[in-house]
Structure formats: C-alpha cells, structure tokens
Design a protein around this motif. Structure first.
Motif, PDB file in Angstrom:
ATOM      1  N   MET A 106     -22.039  36.833 111.999  1.00  0.00           N
ATOM      2  CA  MET A 106     -22.424  35.589 111.350  1.00  0.00           C
ATOM      3  C   MET A 106     -22.633  35.799 109.847  1.00  0.00           C
ATOM      4  O   MET A 106     -22.227  34.975 109.047  1.00  0.00           O
ATOM      5  CB  MET A 106     -23.707  35.060 112.011  1.00  0.00           C
ATOM      6  N   GLU A 107     -23.245  36.924 109.500  1.00  0.00           N
ATOM      7  CA  GLU A 107     -23.494  37.249 108.090  1.00  0.00           C
ATOM      8  C   GLU A 107     -22.169  37.327 107.316  1.00  0.00           C
ATOM      9  O   GLU A 107     -22.077  36.869 106.173  1.00  0.00           O
ATOM     10  CB  GLU A 107     -24.251  38.578 107.994  1.00  0.00           C
ATOM     11  N   ASP A 108     -21.128  37.894 107.961  1.00  0.00           N
ATOM     12  CA  ASP A 108     -19.816  38.012 107.323  1.00  0.00           C
ATOM     13  C   ASP A 108     -19.230  36.635 107.033  1.00  0.00           C
ATOM     14  O   ASP A 108     -18.645  36.420 105.971  1.00  0.00           O
ATOM     15  CB  ASP A 108     -18.847  38.808 108.208  1.00  0.00           C
ATOM     16  N   GLU A 109     -19.379  35.716 107.987  1.00  0.00           N
ATOM     17  CA  GLU A 109     -18.859  34.358 107.796  1.00  0.00           C
ATOM     18  C   GLU A 109     -19.531  33.689 106.604  1.00  0.00           C
ATOM     19  O   GLU A 109     -18.872  33.054 105.785  1.00  0.00           O
ATOM     20  CB  GLU A 109     -19.112  33.502 109.046  1.00  0.00           C
ATOM     21  N   ILE A 110     -20.839  33.839 106.522  1.00  0.00           N
ATOM     22  CA  ILE A 110     -21.600  33.232 105.432  1.00  0.00           C
ATOM     23  C   ILE A 110     -21.144  33.818 104.094  1.00  0.00           C
ATOM     24  O   ILE A 110     -20.858  33.080 103.140  1.00  0.00           O
ATOM     25  CB  ILE A 110     -23.119  33.447 105.641  1.00  0.00           C
ATOM     26  N   ASP A 111     -21.026  35.154 104.013  1.00  0.00           N
ATOM     27  CA  ASP A 111     -20.561  35.803 102.785  1.00  0.00           C
ATOM     28  C   ASP A 111     -19.167  35.327 102.420  1.00  0.00           C
ATOM     29  O   ASP A 111     -18.864  35.092 101.245  1.00  0.00           O
ATOM     30  CB  ASP A 111     -20.555  37.328 102.951  1.00  0.00           C
ATOM     31  N   PHE A 112     -18.315  35.180 103.440  1.00  0.00           N
ATOM     32  CA  PHE A 112     -16.943  34.739 103.208  1.00  0.00           C
ATOM     33  C   PHE A 112     -16.922  33.335 102.589  1.00  0.00           C
ATOM     34  O   PHE A 112     -16.192  33.079 101.626  1.00  0.00           O
ATOM     35  CB  PHE A 112     -16.154  34.758 104.536  1.00  0.00           C
ATOM     36  N   ILE A 113     -17.735  32.442 103.112  1.00  0.00           N
ATOM     37  CA  ILE A 113     -17.786  31.061 102.601  1.00  0.00           C
ATOM     38  C   ILE A 113     -18.294  31.051 101.154  1.00  0.00           C
ATOM     39  O   ILE A 113     -17.689  30.428 100.275  1.00  0.00           O
ATOM     40  CB  ILE A 113     -18.686  30.178 103.505  1.00  0.00           C
ATOM     41  N   ILE A 114     -19.392  31.759 100.896  1.00  0.00           N
ATOM     42  CA  ILE A 114     -19.993  31.783  99.553  1.00  0.00           C
ATOM     43  C   ILE A 114     -19.034  32.444  98.555  1.00  0.00           C
ATOM     44  O   ILE A 114     -18.790  31.919  97.465  1.00  0.00           O
ATOM     45  CB  ILE A 114     -21.360  32.515  99.563  1.00  0.00           C
ATOM     46  N   ASP A 115     -18.456  33.593  98.932  1.00  0.00           N
ATOM     47  CA  ASP A 115     -17.517  34.286  98.044  1.00  0.00           C
ATOM     48  C   ASP A 115     -16.283  33.436  97.778  1.00  0.00           C
ATOM     49  O   ASP A 115     -15.772  33.396  96.655  1.00  0.00           O
ATOM     50  CB  ASP A 115     -17.105  35.641  98.635  1.00  0.00           C
ATOM     51  N   GLY A 116     -15.789  32.753  98.817  1.00  0.00           N
ATOM     52  CA  GLY A 116     -14.620  31.882  98.653  1.00  0.00           C
ATOM     53  C   GLY A 116     -14.894  30.751  97.683  1.00  0.00           C
ATOM     54  O   GLY A 116     -14.062  30.417  96.833  1.00  0.00           O
ATOM     55  N   ALA A 117     -16.081  30.154  97.798  1.00  0.00           N
ATOM     56  CA  ALA A 117     -16.448  29.057  96.892  1.00  0.00           C
ATOM     57  C   ALA A 117     -16.562  29.562  95.458  1.00  0.00           C
ATOM     58  O   ALA A 117     -16.079  28.923  94.519  1.00  0.00           O
ATOM     59  CB  ALA A 117     -17.768  28.432  97.335  1.00  0.00           C
ATOM     60  N   LYS A 118     -17.190  30.738  95.277  1.00  0.00           N
ATOM     61  CA  LYS A 118     -17.346  31.300  93.926  1.00  0.00           C
ATOM     62  C   LYS A 118     -15.984  31.596  93.310  1.00  0.00           C
ATOM     63  O   LYS A 118     -15.729  31.278  92.152  1.00  0.00           O
ATOM     64  CB  LYS A 118     -18.201  32.565  93.958  1.00  0.00           C
ATOM     65  N   GLU A 119     -15.089  32.181  94.101  1.00  0.00           N
ATOM     66  CA  GLU A 119     -13.747  32.510  93.593  1.00  0.00           C
ATOM     67  C   GLU A 119     -12.989  31.246  93.215  1.00  0.00           C
ATOM     68  O   GLU A 119     -12.341  31.183  92.158  1.00  0.00           O
ATOM     69  CB  GLU A 119     -12.981  33.292  94.668  1.00  0.00           C
ATOM     70  N   ALA A 120     -13.076  30.200  94.043  1.00  0.00           N
ATOM     71  CA  ALA A 120     -12.387  28.946  93.745  1.00  0.00           C
ATOM     72  C   ALA A 120     -12.936  28.313  92.464  1.00  0.00           C
ATOM     73  O   ALA A 120     -12.175  27.815  91.626  1.00  0.00           O
ATOM     74  CB  ALA A 120     -12.530  27.980  94.924  1.00  0.00           C
ATOM     75  N   MET A 121     -14.265  28.369  92.284  1.00  0.00           N
ATOM     76  CA  MET A 121     -14.867  27.802  91.073  1.00  0.00           C
ATOM     77  C   MET A 121     -14.484  28.620  89.836  1.00  0.00           C
ATOM     78  O   MET A 121     -14.224  28.058  88.767  1.00  0.00           O
ATOM     79  CB  MET A 121     -16.391  27.731  91.227  1.00  0.00           C
ATOM     80  N   ASP A 122     -14.440  29.951  89.989  1.00  0.00           N
ATOM     81  CA  ASP A 122     -14.000  30.805  88.872  1.00  0.00           C
ATOM     82  C   ASP A 122     -12.558  30.496  88.498  1.00  0.00           C
ATOM     83  O   ASP A 122     -12.196  30.483  87.317  1.00  0.00           O
ATOM     84  CB  ASP A 122     -14.147  32.286  89.234  1.00  0.00           C
ATOM     85  N   ASN A 123     -11.719  30.230  89.505  1.00  0.00           N
ATOM     86  CA  ASN A 123     -10.319  29.876  89.239  1.00  0.00           C
ATOM     87  C   ASN A 123     -10.222  28.571  88.462  1.00  0.00           C
ATOM     88  O   ASN A 123      -9.367  28.426  87.587  1.00  0.00           O
ATOM     89  CB  ASN A 123      -9.531  29.768  90.547  1.00  0.00           C
ATOM     90  N   ALA A 124     -11.093  27.611  88.764  1.00  0.00           N
ATOM     91  CA  ALA A 124     -11.106  26.344  88.026  1.00  0.00           C
ATOM     92  C   ALA A 124     -11.439  26.600  86.551  1.00  0.00           C
ATOM     93  O   ALA A 124     -10.827  26.014  85.650  1.00  0.00           O
ATOM     94  CB  ALA A 124     -12.115  25.374  88.641  1.00  0.00           C
ATOM     95  N   LEU A 125     -12.387  27.516  86.294  1.00  0.00           N
ATOM     96  CA  LEU A 125     -12.734  27.874  84.908  1.00  0.00           C
ATOM     97  C   LEU A 125     -11.548  28.529  84.196  1.00  0.00           C
ATOM     98  O   LEU A 125     -11.238  28.187  83.048  1.00  0.00           O
ATOM     99  CB  LEU A 125     -13.915  28.842  84.883  1.00  0.00           C
ATOM    100  N   ARG A 126     -10.912  29.481  84.868  1.00  0.00           N
ATOM    101  CA  ARG A 126      -9.758  30.169  84.263  1.00  0.00           C
ATOM    102  C   ARG A 126      -8.633  29.175  83.960  1.00  0.00           C
ATOM    103  O   ARG A 126      -7.993  29.245  82.912  1.00  0.00           O
ATOM    104  CB  ARG A 126      -9.250  31.282  85.181  1.00  0.00           C
ATOM    105  N   HIS A 127      -8.400  28.249  84.893  1.00  0.00           N
ATOM    106  CA  HIS A 127      -7.351  27.253  84.692  1.00  0.00           C
ATOM    107  C   HIS A 127      -7.673  26.380  83.473  1.00  0.00           C
ATOM    108  O   HIS A 127      -6.794  26.092  82.657  1.00  0.00           O
ATOM    109  CB  HIS A 127      -7.186  26.390  85.947  1.00  0.00           C
ATOM    110  N   LEU A 128      -8.935  25.983  83.346  1.00  0.00           N
ATOM    111  CA  LEU A 128      -9.348  25.177  82.189  1.00  0.00           C
ATOM    112  C   LEU A 128      -9.080  25.937  80.889  1.00  0.00           C
ATOM    113  O   LEU A 128      -8.544  25.373  79.930  1.00  0.00           O
ATOM    114  CB  LEU A 128     -10.831  24.818  82.286  1.00  0.00           C
ATOM    115  N   GLU A 129      -9.443  27.219  80.863  1.00  0.00           N
ATOM    116  CA  GLU A 129      -9.238  28.011  79.645  1.00  0.00           C
ATOM    117  C   GLU A 129      -7.758  28.091  79.293  1.00  0.00           C
ATOM    118  O   GLU A 129      -7.382  27.979  78.123  1.00  0.00           O
ATOM    119  CB  GLU A 129      -9.862  29.394  79.800  1.00  0.00           C
TER     120      GLU A 129
END
Length: 184
Positions: free
Chosen positions: A1-24
């Motif tokens: 269960m802990e892995d699933e939670i980490d996966f969701i949080i890490d996935g969201a962070k990576e997607a948000m970081d990608n939005a920042l990179r795309h903006l730049e």
C-alpha cells in the motif's frame, strides 16, 4: 500500500514539474526585445535533400543585442539558410554579406510588448491548468485507495501543498518574463 501511495505522489510531482518545464520552453520562444540565438531555433533548412535544424549547419551567435549572426559551415548554404528563414515565417528579413547571414532584430513597439505579455500570460495559465489537472488525477487515484479517511485527507492535503507550490513557481516565472518583455 505504501508503494501505491508513493507512486501516486511521485507521479503527480513529476507531472507538475513537467508542466513547469513546458512553460519555460514556451516562454523561451517569446521574444523579449533583445536578440537571442533561440529566436531562429525553429528554422529548418534543406541540407542535401533533408530538413535539418539551422543549428546543425551553422554557428548562430548574437554579437550585440539587436543582431543575430549566422555563420554557415559551408558557404554554399547561405542562400539555403536565407530561404529557410523566410519559410519559417518568424518575421525577420535576413541579409548576407557573402560570409554569413545577418538578421537585424527591430526594437519592439509598446503594442507588440503588450501582445507578447498576453502570450506569456496565456502560456502560464495553460501550465496552471495542467498542474490543477494533475492534482485532480492524483486526488482521484487517492480516493480509489482502500485506506482510512484520515490518511486520504492527509494525502490530499499533501497534493494540494504541492499544487500551491507549483502555481507559485509559475507566477514567479511569469512575473520575471513579463518584466523582461516590458523592459525597454
């Protein structure tokens, strides 16, 4: 269960970081008044029958804030480079001196500066929408987990903090770009 939670949080962070990179990347293409080699970054030239980026057939530099100098590695490429710049429709009129292609970048008018600032705002708003969509996706995945309501609420709060942080970064990037555009 802990892995699933980490996966969701890490996935969201990576997607948000990608939005920042795309903006730049988007904002680099918005001209701020002074000449930069990235202004001709989208130019493709016909190099022995194949479309090739300008940077792979010539050295692009900016000797001063109002001039872009393009020094081809083969002299025969000068007319091809000029044609490529015209076809790219980036609003520049290239001239050649027999050795290189020179582009004089005209100063921006006040009206054009305002248009560019609007473009930058639109790109920032798209990035914010992307970040919010990433938050929504992460929250939906969290709701699907079979964990306690308290833990779900805590995870959603973490995702919201991450969202707020990325929105703040987007606002900072936009403010910097607007200042750059409006500075004469």
């Amino acid at each position: 269960m802990e892995d699933e939670i980490d996966f969701i949080i890490d996935g969201a962070k990576e997607a948000m970081d990608n939005a920042l990179r795309h903006l730049e990347k988007e904002l680099v293409n918005i001209r701020a008044g002074k000449a930069t080699p990235s202004m001709v970054g989208s130019v493709m030239v016909d190099y022995y029958g194949s479309q090739t980026p300008l940077s792979q057939v010539a050295n692009v530099s900016t000797p001063d804030g109002m001039t872009i100098s393009i020094q081809p590695w083969e002299k025969g490429m000068i007319p091809v480079i000029e044609r490529g710049i015209h076809l790219a429709n980036i609003g520049f009129n290239p001239m050649n001196n027999g050795e290189s292609v020179i582009i004089s970048v005209p100063p921006l008018t006040e009206e054009r500066r305002k248009d560019l600032a609007k473009q930058a705002k639109a790109a920032a708003e798209e990035a914010k929408i992307g970040v919010r969509n990433d938050r929504k996706n992460a929250n939906n995945e969290i709701k699907g987990l079979e964990i306690s309501e308290d833990l779900k609420k805590s995870l959603e709060d973490d995702v919201q903090e991450m969202t707020d942080s990325h929105i703040k970064k987007i606002d900072e990037i936009l403010a910097k770009k607007e200042k750059e555009i409006m500075t004469v």
